[in-house]
Design an enzyme around this catalytic site. Structure first.
Site, PDB file in Angstrom:
ATOM      1  N   PRO A   9       0.793  -1.229   0.000  1.00  0.00           N
ATOM      2  CA  PRO A   9       0.000   0.000   0.000  1.00  0.00           C
ATOM      3  C   PRO A   9       0.823   1.276   0.000  1.00  0.00           C
ATOM      4  O   PRO A   9       1.825   1.391   0.720  1.00  0.00           O
ATOM      5  CB  PRO A   9      -0.801  -0.101   1.307  1.00  0.00           C
ATOM      6  CG  PRO A   9      -0.895  -1.552   1.577  1.00  0.00           C
ATOM      7  CD  PRO A   9       0.358  -2.174   1.031  1.00  0.00           C
ATOM      8  N   ASN A  10       0.371   2.217  -0.803  1.00  0.00           N
ATOM      9  CA  ASN A  10       0.905   3.586  -0.898  1.00  0.00           C
ATOM     10  C   ASN A  10       2.252   3.686  -1.609  1.00  0.00           C
ATOM     11  O   ASN A  10       2.730   4.785  -1.874  1.00  0.00           O
ATOM     12  CB  ASN A  10       0.993   4.251   0.494  1.00  0.00           C
ATOM     13  CG  ASN A  10      -0.374   4.403   1.121  1.00  0.00           C
ATOM     14  OD1 ASN A  10      -1.264   4.969   0.486  1.00  0.00           O
ATOM     15  ND2 ASN A  10      -0.569   3.877   2.307  1.00  0.00           N
ATOM     16  N   ARG A  17       5.200  11.111  -2.126  1.00  0.00           N
ATOM     17  CA  ARG A  17       4.953  11.018  -0.683  1.00  0.00           C
ATOM     18  C   ARG A  17       6.249  11.185   0.107  1.00  0.00           C
ATOM     19  O   ARG A  17       7.293  10.675  -0.293  1.00  0.00           O
ATOM     20  CB  ARG A  17       4.244   9.699  -0.327  1.00  0.00           C
ATOM     21  CG  ARG A  17       5.065   8.431  -0.418  1.00  0.00           C
ATOM     22  CD  ARG A  17       4.270   7.163  -0.113  1.00  0.00           C
ATOM     23  NE  ARG A  17       3.927   6.973   1.275  1.00  0.00           N
ATOM     24  CZ  ARG A  17       4.045   5.788   1.921  1.00  0.00           C
ATOM     25  NH1 ARG A  17       4.481   4.720   1.296  1.00  0.00           N
ATOM     26  NH2 ARG A  17       3.702   5.691   3.172  1.00  0.00           N
ATOM     27  N   TYR A  22      11.217   8.601   1.855  1.00  0.00           N
ATOM     28  CA  TYR A  22      11.111   7.621   0.776  1.00  0.00           C
ATOM     29  C   TYR A  22      11.851   8.005  -0.508  1.00  0.00           C
ATOM     30  O   TYR A  22      11.866   7.211  -1.457  1.00  0.00           O
ATOM     31  CB  TYR A  22       9.618   7.367   0.468  1.00  0.00           C
ATOM     32  CG  TYR A  22       8.842   6.929   1.688  1.00  0.00           C
ATOM     33  CD1 TYR A  22       9.275   5.837   2.445  1.00  0.00           C
ATOM     34  CD2 TYR A  22       7.693   7.601   2.096  1.00  0.00           C
ATOM     35  CE1 TYR A  22       8.579   5.431   3.580  1.00  0.00           C
ATOM     36  CE2 TYR A  22       6.990   7.196   3.229  1.00  0.00           C
ATOM     37  CZ  TYR A  22       7.436   6.113   3.964  1.00  0.00           C
ATOM     38  OH  TYR A  22       6.752   5.717   5.076  1.00  0.00           O
ATOM     39  N   ASN A  73       8.489  -5.037  -0.262  1.00  0.00           N
ATOM     40  CA  ASN A  73       8.260  -3.901   0.631  1.00  0.00           C
ATOM     41  C   ASN A  73       6.751  -3.849   0.802  1.00  0.00           C
ATOM     42  O   ASN A  73       6.035  -3.398  -0.095  1.00  0.00           O
ATOM     43  CB  ASN A  73       8.790  -2.606   0.030  1.00  0.00           C
ATOM     44  CG  ASN A  73       8.572  -1.427   0.975  1.00  0.00           C
ATOM     45  OD1 ASN A  73       7.907  -1.570   2.014  1.00  0.00           O
ATOM     46  ND2 ASN A  73       9.129  -0.283   0.625  1.00  0.00           N
ATOM     47  N   ALA A  76       2.797  -0.467   5.033  1.00  0.00           N
ATOM     48  CA  ALA A  76       2.248  -0.586   6.391  1.00  0.00           C
ATOM     49  C   ALA A  76       1.795  -2.009   6.726  1.00  0.00           C
ATOM     50  O   ALA A  76       1.732  -2.372   7.907  1.00  0.00           O
ATOM     51  CB  ALA A  76       1.086   0.394   6.561  1.00  0.00           C
ATOM     52  N   GLU A  97      12.999  -8.734   2.904  1.00  0.00           N
ATOM     53  CA  GLU A  97      12.107  -7.611   3.222  1.00  0.00           C
ATOM     54  C   GLU A  97      12.899  -6.310   3.061  1.00  0.00           C
ATOM     55  O   GLU A  97      14.012  -6.204   3.576  1.00  0.00           O
ATOM     56  CB  GLU A  97      11.678  -7.807   4.683  1.00  0.00           C
ATOM     57  CG  GLU A  97      10.725  -6.793   5.195  1.00  0.00           C
ATOM     58  CD  GLU A  97      10.451  -7.016   6.699  1.00  0.00           C
ATOM     59  OE1 GLU A  97      10.642  -8.134   7.226  1.00  0.00           O
ATOM     60  OE2 GLU A  97      10.050  -6.024   7.321  1.00  0.00           O
ATOM     61  N   HIS A  99      12.748  -1.993   3.215  1.00  0.00           N
ATOM     62  CA  HIS A  99      12.070  -0.732   3.559  1.00  0.00           C
ATOM     63  C   HIS A  99      12.963   0.419   3.148  1.00  0.00           C
ATOM     64  O   HIS A  99      14.164   0.412   3.466  1.00  0.00           O
ATOM     65  CB  HIS A  99      11.760  -0.652   5.053  1.00  0.00           C
ATOM     66  CG  HIS A  99      10.849  -1.741   5.487  1.00  0.00           C
ATOM     67  ND1 HIS A  99       9.516  -1.729   5.178  1.00  0.00           N
ATOM     68  CD2 HIS A  99      11.102  -2.907   6.114  1.00  0.00           C
ATOM     69  CE1 HIS A  99       8.968  -2.846   5.622  1.00  0.00           C
ATOM     70  NE2 HIS A  99       9.904  -3.585   6.182  1.00  0.00           N
ATOM     71  N   ARG A 106      11.867   5.240  13.489  1.00  0.00           N
ATOM     72  CA  ARG A 106      10.609   5.983  13.345  1.00  0.00           C
ATOM     73  C   ARG A 106       9.651   5.615  14.484  1.00  0.00           C
ATOM     74  O   ARG A 106      10.092   5.133  15.527  1.00  0.00           O
ATOM     75  CB  ARG A 106      10.023   5.697  11.956  1.00  0.00           C
ATOM     76  CG  ARG A 106      10.965   6.157  10.834  1.00  0.00           C
ATOM     77  CD  ARG A 106      10.382   5.904   9.469  1.00  0.00           C
ATOM     78  NE  ARG A 106       9.163   6.663   9.258  1.00  0.00           N
ATOM     79  CZ  ARG A 106       8.328   6.484   8.235  1.00  0.00           C
ATOM     80  NH1 ARG A 106       8.608   5.566   7.317  1.00  0.00           N
ATOM     81  NH2 ARG A 106       7.233   7.206   8.113  1.00  0.00           N
TER      82      ARG A 106
HETATM   83  C1  DQA Z   1       7.896   1.522   4.432  1.00  0.00           C
HETATM   84  C2  DQA Z   1       7.782   1.757   5.934  1.00  0.00           C
HETATM   85  C3  DQA Z   1       6.360   1.503   6.420  1.00  0.00           C
HETATM   86  O1  DQA Z   1       6.273   1.734   7.825  1.00  0.00           O
HETATM   87  C4  DQA Z   1       5.411   2.460   5.727  1.00  0.00           C
HETATM   88  O2  DQA Z   1       4.077   2.195   6.137  1.00  0.00           O
HETATM   89  C5  DQA Z   1       5.540   2.425   4.251  1.00  0.00           C
HETATM   90  C6  DQA Z   1       6.872   2.342   3.651  1.00  0.00           C
HETATM   91  C7  DQA Z   1       9.294   1.897   3.872  1.00  0.00           C
HETATM   92  O3  DQA Z   1       9.578   1.543   2.746  1.00  0.00           O
HETATM   93  O4  DQA Z   1      10.071   2.561   4.566  1.00  0.00           O
HETATM   94  O5  DQA Z   1       4.548   2.511   3.518  1.00  0.00           O
HETATM   95  O6  DQA Z   1       7.689   0.137   4.165  1.00  0.00           O
END
Ligand code: DQA
Length: 148
Positions: A9-10, A17, A22, A73, A76, A97, A99, A106
């Site tokens: 998501p996102n 964003r 990011y 990735n 959330a 994984e 990020h 954070r």
């Molecule tokens: C993320 C970190 C997550 O906490 C966040 O919700 C994201 C991006 C990262 O790439 O740093 O959407 O996965």
């Protein structure tokens, strides 16, 4: 060798964003760079992004039989996506994984990953390069396993 590169998501909104966390590259920029790198490494990559946990589960179920590893990735979903965790575990593929941001630096709710113990490893806080390191690791790791 085929590697699935999954974004949750996102992450379709990368570039727009919170650049301080990011970076400025869009998801398409990152995927283009990864496709080039995969080409150099003689690997195939298949990309998938969804804002919906079930769609990611469906993707893993339908593609993992023909794949050799997963870079994910999960956004959330990392922090609470148990059905995604189950799908990753059921795939029996090595999972890395990634990020973009350092989730440990954070908010506390980001410190926990529900995939941490089923992943081969995590790469956090290294921006888009984390995806490249994950891909390079998987190609090397799978190559070594095949040579054994
Ligand atoms: C993320 C970190 C997550 O906490 C966040 O919700 C994201 C991006 C990262 O790439 O740093 O959407 O996965």
């Amino acid at each position: 060798m085929k590697i699935l590169v999954i974004n949750g998501p996102n992450l379709n909104n990368l570039g727009a964003r919170e650049a301080s966390y990011y970076g400025v590259k869009t998801l398409a920029d990152i995927q283009d760079g990864l496709a080039d790198r995969a080409n150099e490494l003689n690997a195939d990559v298949e990309f998938f992004q969804s804002n919906h946990e079930g769609a990611i589960v469906d993707f893993i179920q339908s593609t993992s039989q023909d794949a050799h590893g997963i870079v994910i990735n999960a956004g959330a979903l990392t922090h609470y996506g148990i059905s995604l965790r189950d799908a990753l575990a059921d795939s029996r593929l090595p999972v890395i994984e990634v990020h973009l941001s350092n989730i440990h630096a954070r908010e506390e709710f980001r410190h926990k990953s529900v995939f941490a113990d089923i992943a081969v490893g995590q790469i956090v806080g290294l921006g888009y390069r984390g995806y490249h390191y994950a891909l390079e690791f998987l190609v090397a790791h799978l190559g070594e396993k095949a040579a054994r």
